[in-house]
Design a protein around this motif. Structure first.
Motif, PDB file in Angstrom:
ATOM      1  N   GLU A  15       0.844  -1.199   0.000  1.00 24.52           N
ATOM      2  CA  GLU A  15       0.000   0.000   0.000  1.00 24.52           C
ATOM      3  C   GLU A  15       0.880   1.250   0.000  1.00 24.52           C
ATOM      4  N   ASN A  16       1.932   1.233   0.801  1.00 23.52           N
ATOM      5  CA  ASN A  16       2.882   2.362   0.817  1.00 23.52           C
ATOM      6  C   ASN A  16       3.546   2.532  -0.537  1.00 23.52           C
TER       7      ASN A  16
ATOM      8  N   GLY B  84       3.433   5.622  -4.796  1.00 28.24           N
ATOM      9  CA  GLY B  84       4.292   6.082  -5.891  1.00 28.24           C
ATOM     10  C   GLY B  84       4.151   5.240  -7.138  1.00 28.24           C
ATOM     11  N   ASP B  85       3.321   4.208  -7.094  1.00 25.22           N
ATOM     12  CA  ASP B  85       3.189   3.298  -8.232  1.00 25.22           C
ATOM     13  C   ASP B  85       1.747   2.779  -8.286  1.00 25.22           C
TER      14      ASP B  85
ATOM     15  N   ILE C 279      -2.184  -0.827  -7.118  1.00 28.19           N
ATOM     16  CA  ILE C 279      -3.475  -0.676  -6.414  1.00 28.19           C
ATOM     17  C   ILE C 279      -4.384  -1.916  -6.571  1.00 28.19           C
ATOM     18  N   PRO C 280      -4.542  -2.478  -7.801  1.00 25.53           N
ATOM     19  CA  PRO C 280      -5.398  -3.674  -7.926  1.00 25.53           C
ATOM     20  C   PRO C 280      -4.903  -4.860  -7.078  1.00 25.53           C
TER      21      PRO C 280
END
Ligand SMILES: C[S@@+](CC[C@H](N)C(=O)[O-])C[C@H]1O[C@@H](n2cnc3c(N)ncnc32)[C@H](O)[C@@H]1O
Length: 220
Positions: A197-198, A202-203, A207-208
């Motif tokens: 999650e962290n 930045g990427d 997320i998925p």
């Protein structure tokens, strides 16, 4: 002779995956607590405690002498270089090292390409990368568990060579063969979720993956 010590929960979990009457190689053994404990319990018949460095090997020798362990050989060497085919090793433990060092040790030695060998791995870091490496190189995890030892959560896996390269899903490096109904396993996976999650800040492409992991662990 001194009364036998207890193993901490992490090494106890590794010990529980070693087969009865095994001929064990403990690679990166340091104090040789694991092989000395297993020999003194009568669970295994023979052990090699190896280490790349002289000082830890000396620690291992002291443990073997102090507790009167027989049938143990102390060998200096990198990874499985210290093990010979004629040692007839049945089980290997590589514990307390980073996932990338463990991958390198496995990759370098042809001894690991043996379907009868029980390989027990306990990575301190990068367990996801280690799991991806294993499946890309024809290994399979058949048991994986997590344990809390001195307040920290660790995973331990028992692996064997199958010669089949298996495709794994994007979540598998994080969930492996862990039982998702177990609280300790969930704590371990949740640490992965937090880390991803962290990174996803930045990427966006992560997320998925984070959503899928949250879904299967019902952590929304
Ligand atoms: C943190 S200790 C772990 C000791 C024990 N296996 C445990 O889990 O408690 C790591 C040990 O691995 C050894 N080591 C690191 N890289 C190695 C390699 N490539 N081959 C053999 N031993 C190695 C280090 O010298 C050190 O003694």
């Amino acid at each position: 002779m001194d009364k036998l010590f207890s193993l901490d929960e992490r090494l106890k979990m590794c010990a529980s995956l070693v087969r009865k009457s095994a001929r064990l190689a403990d690679v990166g053994s340091d104090h040789a607590y694991l092989p000395v404990w297993l020999l003194k319990q009568g669970k295994i018949s023979f052990a090699i405690a190896s280490d790349i460095n002289e000082k830890p090997l000396g620690n291992g020798r002291l443990t073997a002498e102090k507790y009167g362990a027989e049938n143990i050989k102390l060998r200096l060497g990198s990874g499985l270089d210290a093990i010979d085919k004629s040692d007839n090793i049945t089980d290997i433990v590589i514990a307390g090292m980073g996932g990338e060092v463990i991958s390198e040790i496995i990759l370098k030695s042809p001894l690991t390409r043996d379907e009868n060998l029980n390989i027990i791995l306990q990575p301190m870091t990068k367990s996801g990368e280690l799991i991806s490496f294993l499946y890309e190189n024809g290994f399979e995890i058949y048991t994986q568990r997590c344990v809390i030892s001195k307040g920290k959560c660790y995973t331990v896996m028992a692996v064997r060579y199958t010669s089949q390269k298996t495709e794994i899903s994007d979540i598998f490096p994080y969930t492996g063969k862990l039982d998702l109904n177990d609280e300790v396993n969930l704590r371990f996976i949740n640490a992965h979720i937090k880390h991803l999650e962290n990174k996803s800040l930045g990427d966006n492409s992560l997320i998925p993956l984070v959503k899928k992991l949250k879904n299967i662990t019902k952590n929304n």
